[in-house]
Write an enzyme that holds these catalytic residues in place. Structure first.
Site, PDB file in Angstrom:
ATOM      1  N   GLU A 179      -3.795   3.755   1.717  1.00 46.31           N
ATOM      2  CA  GLU A 179      -4.047   3.939   3.140  1.00 46.31           C
ATOM      3  C   GLU A 179      -4.208   5.429   3.423  1.00 46.31           C
ATOM      4  O   GLU A 179      -3.313   6.219   3.127  1.00 46.31           O
ATOM      5  CB  GLU A 179      -2.907   3.373   3.982  1.00 46.31           C
ATOM      6  CG  GLU A 179      -3.075   3.641   5.472  1.00 46.31           C
ATOM      7  CD  GLU A 179      -1.873   3.225   6.306  1.00 46.31           C
ATOM      8  OE1 GLU A 179      -1.660   3.840   7.372  1.00 46.31           O
ATOM      9  OE2 GLU A 179      -1.148   2.303   5.892  1.00 46.31           O
TER      10      GLU A 179
ATOM     11  N   HIS B 105       0.826  -1.205   0.000  1.00 51.49           N
ATOM     12  CA  HIS B 105       0.000   0.000   0.000  1.00 51.49           C
ATOM     13  C   HIS B 105       0.863   1.259   0.000  1.00 51.49           C
ATOM     14  O   HIS B 105       2.064   1.205   0.272  1.00 51.49           O
ATOM     15  CB  HIS B 105      -0.968   0.028   1.195  1.00 51.49           C
ATOM     16  CG  HIS B 105      -0.325   0.091   2.539  1.00 51.49           C
ATOM     17  ND1 HIS B 105      -0.102  -1.035   3.314  1.00 51.49           N
ATOM     18  CD2 HIS B 105       0.141   1.130   3.282  1.00 51.49           C
ATOM     19  CE1 HIS B 105       0.459  -0.686   4.460  1.00 51.49           C
ATOM     20  NE2 HIS B 105       0.623   0.641   4.466  1.00 51.49           N
TER      21      HIS B 105
ATOM     22  N   ASN C 231      -4.851  12.083  11.609  1.00 51.23           N
ATOM     23  CA  ASN C 231      -4.440  12.398  12.976  1.00 51.23           C
ATOM     24  C   ASN C 231      -5.262  13.573  13.466  1.00 51.23           C
ATOM     25  O   ASN C 231      -5.303  14.628  12.821  1.00 51.23           O
ATOM     26  CB  ASN C 231      -2.952  12.743  13.020  1.00 51.23           C
ATOM     27  CG  ASN C 231      -2.071  11.585  12.581  1.00 51.23           C
ATOM     28  OD1 ASN C 231      -1.641  11.528  11.434  1.00 51.23           O
ATOM     29  ND2 ASN C 231      -1.813  10.665  13.472  1.00 51.23           N
TER      30      ASN C 231
ATOM     31  N   GLU D 211      -2.253  11.024 -10.718  1.00 46.72           N
ATOM     32  CA  GLU D 211      -2.092  10.883 -12.161  1.00 46.72           C
ATOM     33  C   GLU D 211      -3.053   9.813 -12.668  1.00 46.72           C
ATOM     34  O   GLU D 211      -3.282   8.804 -11.992  1.00 46.72           O
ATOM     35  CB  GLU D 211      -0.658  10.485 -12.498  1.00 46.72           C
ATOM     36  CG  GLU D 211      -0.399  10.372 -14.000  1.00 46.72           C
ATOM     37  CD  GLU D 211       1.016   9.936 -14.337  1.00 46.72           C
ATOM     38  OE1 GLU D 211       1.369   9.963 -15.527  1.00 46.72           O
ATOM     39  OE2 GLU D 211       1.759   9.535 -13.397  1.00 46.72           O
TER      40      GLU D 211
ATOM     41  N   ARG E 192      -1.514  11.142   4.408  1.00 46.53           N
ATOM     42  CA  ARG E 192      -2.278  11.714   5.521  1.00 46.53           C
ATOM     43  C   ARG E 192      -3.294  12.715   4.995  1.00 46.53           C
ATOM     44  O   ARG E 192      -3.034  13.437   4.025  1.00 46.53           O
ATOM     45  CB  ARG E 192      -1.335  12.365   6.528  1.00 46.53           C
ATOM     46  CG  ARG E 192      -0.387  11.370   7.182  1.00 46.53           C
ATOM     47  CD  ARG E 192       0.455  12.004   8.266  1.00 46.53           C
ATOM     48  NE  ARG E 192       1.335  11.008   8.870  1.00 46.53           N
ATOM     49  CZ  ARG E 192       2.567  10.748   8.444  1.00 46.53           C
ATOM     50  NH1 ARG E 192       3.063  11.439   7.425  1.00 46.53           N
ATOM     51  NH2 ARG E 192       3.296   9.823   9.023  1.00 46.53           N
TER      52      ARG E 192
ATOM     53  N   HIS F 184       3.255  11.747  -6.423  1.00 48.16           N
ATOM     54  CA  HIS F 184       1.849  11.442  -6.688  1.00 48.16           C
ATOM     55  C   HIS F 184       1.622   9.936  -6.648  1.00 48.16           C
ATOM     56  O   HIS F 184       2.566   9.149  -6.637  1.00 48.16           O
ATOM     57  CB  HIS F 184       1.422  11.981  -8.059  1.00 48.16           C
ATOM     58  CG  HIS F 184       2.221  11.420  -9.207  1.00 48.16           C
ATOM     59  ND1 HIS F 184       3.231  12.119  -9.822  1.00 48.16           N
ATOM     60  CD2 HIS F 184       2.160  10.225  -9.861  1.00 48.16           C
ATOM     61  CE1 HIS F 184       3.748  11.390 -10.800  1.00 48.16           C
ATOM     62  NE2 HIS F 184       3.116  10.230 -10.832  1.00 48.16           N
TER      63      HIS F 184
END
Length: 262
Positions: free
Chosen positions: A57, A7, A61, A121, A11, A74
Site C-alpha cells: 500500500e 498488506h 498525503n 531486499e 508513505r 525494509h
C-alpha cells in the site's frame, strides 16, 4: 482469527513517481485506489497473486515531507532461486540505485531503494510470484516482548531465526500460512539501542475473520486499544505493538468489487 498479513503500508512524497518506479521495476499493477480528502491510497502487487499474498500500500498525503525512521527496516521481494544476479543487473541497467549488490551480501540477497529511500531486499525463493512480498522487517527493542506479542496476541508461529554476535532476526507468520504468504521479520540488536519510528513507515495489516469479535479477543490478550472498530465506522481498527509499530486489522472480502471497505 484469520491472521493473514494483508498488506504493508509505506508513505511516499510523489505518488506518480513511486507508482512508476514499482510498476516499471517490480512489474506491479495497481489493484485498487482510494482518493480521500488530502490523501490517496493505492494498493499494488504482481499481476498474479495468491489469495494469501500480501499487497503493498502506497499512501500519499498532500504536501507532506517524510522522515525515514530507523525502527522501519525494509520490505523483501522474491526472485527465483539462482536468478538474483540477473534480476539485480536488470534493475541496475534500468537506472535503479546501486545500494547493496549481491556480491556484498555473499550472493544470498541484495538491496535497492525506492524513490523515497525505502529499502527493498531481494531474496531468492522457489515459491511465490516474482517480486511478490516475502517479508517485512521491523526493528524491536526487546526480542522476548516482540515474539510474545505476535505469538500470544495473533497466534503466530516463530518459523525461523538467525543469530549473530551483535543481532538476531526472528521470523513469524500465522500457523499453516501458505508458502506464498508474507511473514514478519523482527530484528533485535543486542546493544540496547532505541529507535525512531519516523513518518514514512506506515503499518502492517492483518486480516481478521470477524473484526469486532477478534478485536475483543485482542483486548482480552492486552493488545493496545489504539483505534477501535467503532471509531472507524466498523470498517477497520488499529492496535500497536510494544515498540509503537501500528498494525491495522481488517475484515477482507476477497470477492468484493473494491478492496476498500469504504
Amino acid at each position: 482469527m484469520d491472521g493473514t498479513l494483508d498488506h504493508t503500508m509505506i508513505r511516499v512524497e510523489d505518488l506518480e513517481e513511486s507508482l512508476d518506479w514499482y510498476q516499471t521495476h517490480l512489474e506491479y499493477e495497481e489493484k485498487d485506489r482510494y482518493e480521500g480528502d488530502g490523501f490517496t491510497i493505492v494498493y499494488l502487487g504482481p499481476e498474479e497473486m495468491h489469495e494469501e499474498g500480501a499487497m503493498l500500500e502506497l499512501t500519499h498525503n498532500e504536501g507532506a515531507d517524510l522522515e525515514l525512521g530507523d525502527a522501519w527496516g525494509h520490505i523483501a521481494v522474491r526472485v527465483p532461486e539462482g536468478e538474483l544476479e540477473d534480476h539485480y543487473e536488470q534493475l541496475m541497467d534500468a537506472g535503479v540505485e546501486d545500494y547493496r549488490d549481491p556480491e556484498s551480501c555473499g550472493g544470498r540477497y541484495a538491496f535497492v531503494k525506492d524513490p523515497d529511500g525505502h529499502e527493498i531486499e531481494i531474496v531468492q525463493r522457489d515459491q511465490g510470484e516474482t517480486w511478490s512480498l516475502d517479508h517485512t522487517m521491523i526493528r524491536v527493542e526487546d526480542a522476548d516482548e516482540a515474539l510474545g506479542f505476535w505469538t500470544r496476541k495473533f497466534e503466530y508461529d516463530e518459523i525461523g531465526r538467525w543469530e549473530s554476535d551483535t543481532f538476531a532476526n526472528y521470523f513469524v507468520e500465522p500457523s499453516d500460512a501458505a508458502d506464498e504468504a508474507m511473514s514478519v521479520e523482527l530484528t533485535y540488536n543486542y546493544d540496547g539501542r532505541s529507535y525512531d519510528l519516523g513518518d514514512a513507515w506506515g503499518h502492517l495489516c492483518v486480516r481478521m475473520d470477524d473484526l469486532e469479535e477478534d478485536w475483543d479477543q485482542l483486548l482480552v490478550r492486552e493488545a493496545e486499544d489504539y483505534r477501535d472498530p467503532e471509531s472507524n465506522d466498523n470498517m477497520y481498527a488499529f492496535t500497536k505493538d510494544q515498540d509503537g509499530h501500528e498494525i491495522e486489522l481488517i475484515e477482507r472480502d476477497l470477492e468484493a468489487d473494491s478492496l476498500f471497505p469504504f
